[in-house]
Design an enzyme around this catalytic site. Structure first.
Site, short mmCIF file in Angstrom:
data_model
loop_
_atom_site.label_atom_id
_atom_site.label_comp_id
_atom_site.label_asym_id
_atom_site.label_seq_id
_atom_site.Cartn_x
_atom_site.Cartn_y
_atom_site.Cartn_z
CD GLU A 40 -31.04 2.67 26.11
OE1 GLU A 40 -29.94 2.62 26.68
OE2 GLU A 40 -31.20 2.34 24.92
CD GLU A 85 -31.60 5.81 22.17
OE1 GLU A 85 -30.76 4.91 21.97
OE2 GLU A 85 -31.63 6.50 23.19
C1 BGP Z 1 -28.42 3.70 23.77
C2 BGP Z 1 -28.29 5.07 24.39
C3 BGP Z 1 -27.92 6.14 23.43
C4 BGP Z 1 -26.99 5.71 22.31
C5 BGP Z 1 -27.26 4.33 21.77
C6 BGP Z 1 -26.21 3.79 20.82
O1 BGP Z 1 -28.22 2.76 24.75
O2 BGP Z 1 -29.53 5.48 24.95
O3 BGP Z 1 -27.48 7.24 24.18
O4 BGP Z 1 -25.71 6.04 22.50
O5 BGP Z 1 -27.47 3.40 22.80
O6 BGP Z 1 -25.13 3.26 21.52
P1 BGP Z 1 -23.62 3.63 21.23
O7 BGP Z 1 -23.52 5.10 21.39
O8 BGP Z 1 -22.85 2.92 22.25
O9 BGP Z 1 -23.32 3.19 19.85
#
Ligand code: BGP
Length: 478
Positions: free
Chosen positions: A176, A377
């Protein structure tokens, strides 16, 4: 037959600091995430430069994957994973970031992981830096504001390329990468490391410094791509964009124009640089308007041109809507929220659910770059209940992923060259935004709570068997 390619990479994704634990084991150094406390939806996480043992730091234990990776990978294999996206912990390889030699025990840990994946024919997709840098780089060098960190990163990346050349084809230099554009709370990529305790969202910020630090990250990424291709010309390098899909809340022309411009700036800048090899005109113009000079030299421009990536990957959880007019109701989300969209439902953590937005995004990015696309993701964070008989019924997760797969297939039928889908948090892991364990994404339940209590035993959720069928049928049964 489904529309997905025969060799479509179905799989799941995780990140080292959210699963491994074992935070000081076998020579690992502290990572920036090892000093971030647990929080909740209403109580923000805190970054504590002075460590207090009264706090609980979830990354230190996480789900103890470090000791249980064999069992976890066997479960991924049972689901039929074709690919698995993982990240490498930089501070396991170079504990202080600037050590002369890498930590052999850290390297060996990932040898073992790759061997295990190979045993099951699971293709690794490797994130070199998942927002997670050695703490010493943050404190000693002030992270990416310091150009010296470029060489430290390239040395680290080369170590991985040389060591894992026979196992890995797909690399992602940064997770990201556009988070630095979107928000200041991008700790691992953070432009300024806080000297005093502050909340995750309340980190010190300076936009110009952030943009200069981001330039250093682009140069580091391009140099790594160049070095990687010299080591193995079969390596494929991907962008990894946090795609915040934006809609105008109304058809007022001001709303439409403002969303168009924000999309260029926040969603496209980073992928334009990484795939087209140069800063786009609209971003340079925006810098000029804001009186910012990122000191882009001819040498920098040459490096960016030479170090372009091969494919586009992104995270997609939601869309947001925006307006220049006044709307009160807000939503939350991955990195940032927006105005409530009346056509969409939201998760318990107030993230809008928008499968059609995924099709729209796939079309948009493929139209722009015409390179293979991978979703690295996507998923839904929910509270799950472990029943006495060891079952976990999670129809909401099945519904969310199924609806997104349906739209993915439509995008493929629209002509998008989609090569893979990695469900986020395929095994429960620590949430980045809140530090909680109860916000679960996995097909596999891990018996631990927000404070690291529990047996850490793994259980299959209903979605486990469902995803297995999806993969078996190449997306036809869903
Ligand atoms: C993205 C990240 C991940 C993951 C995901 C979900 O921004 O790359 O590492 O965590 O978000 O977010 P959260 O964990 O805050 O629910």
């Amino acid at each position: 037959m489904s529309g997905f390619k025969e060799n479509f990479l179905w799989g799941g994704a995780t990140a080292a600091n959210q699963i491994e634990g074992a935070y000081l084991e076998d020579g690992k150094g502290l990572s920036v995430y090892d000093i971030v406390t647990v929080g909740s939806h209403t109580n923000p996480r805190r970054i504590t430069p002075i460590i207090s043992e009264e706090n609980f730091y979830p990354s230190r234990v996480a789900i103890d994957h470090y000791h249980r990776y064999k069992e976890d990978i066997a479960l991924f294999a049972e689901m039929g994973f074709k690919a698995y996206r993982l990240s490498i912990s930089w501070s396991r390889i170079y504990p202080n970031g600037d050590d002369e030699k890498p930590n052999e025990k850290g390297l060996k840990f990932y040898d073992d992981i790759f061997k295990e994946l190979k045993k099951y024919n699971i293709e690794p997709v490797v994130t070199i830096s998942h927002s997670d840098i050695p703490l010493a780089i943050a404190t000693k060098y002030q992270s990416w504001t310091n150009k010296k960190v470029i060489d430290l990163y390239v040395k680290y990346a080369k170590t991985l390329f040389e060591r894992y050349s026979e196992y890995v084809t797909y690399w992602l230099p940064f997770n990201e990468i556009n988070n630095m554009f979107l928000s200041l709370s991008a700790l691992g990529q953070g432009a300024m490391f806080p000297k005093e305790e502050c909340t995750f969202q309340g980190q010190p910020d300076d936009f110009e410094m952030r943009m200069k630090a981001l330039k250093n990250i682009f140069i580091a990424s391009a140099k790594a791509v160049i070095a990687g291709k010299e080591i193995n010309d079969k390596f494929h390098f991907g962008t990894m964009i946090c795609h915040i899909t934006r809609y105008p809340r109304t058809c007022h022309p001001d709303d439409v124009l403002s969303v168009f411009k924000n999309d260029l700036f926040y969603n496209n800048t980073c992928s334009d640089i990484m795939l087209k090899g140069e800063y786009p005109f609209y971003t340079l113009n925006e810098f000029k308007n804001r009186g910012i000079d990122i000191e882009l030299t001819d040498e920098d421009k040459q490096i960016l041109k030479e170090g372009v990536c091969d494919y586009y990957t992104f995270s997609y959880y939601q869309s947001i809507s925006e307006s220049t007019l006044d709307f009160n109701e807000q939503t939350s989300g991955n990195i940032m929220g927006g105005i409530k969209n009346p056509y969409l439902k939201e998760t318990e953590w107030d993230w809008p659910i928008d499968p059609v937005g995924l099709r729209y995004t796939l079309l948009k990015v493929y139209d722009r770059y015409k390179v293979p696309v991978m979703i690295t993701e996507n998923g839904i964070g929910c509270r799950d209940v472990l029943n006495d008989d060891g079952t976990i019924h999670d129809p909401y997760r099945i519904e969310y992923i199924k609806d997104h797969i349906v739209e993915m297939e439509k995008a493929v039928n629209d002509g998008v060259d989609l090569i893979g889908y990695m469900a986020w948090g395929c095994i429960d892991l620590v949430s980045v935004s809140t530090g909680e364990m109860k916000k679960r994404y996995g097909f596999i339940y891990v018996d631990t709570d927000d404070l690291g209590n529990g047996s850490f035993k793994r259980y299959k959720k209903d979605s486990f068997n469902w995803y297995k069928k999806v993969i078996e049928s190449n997306g036809e049964i869903r």
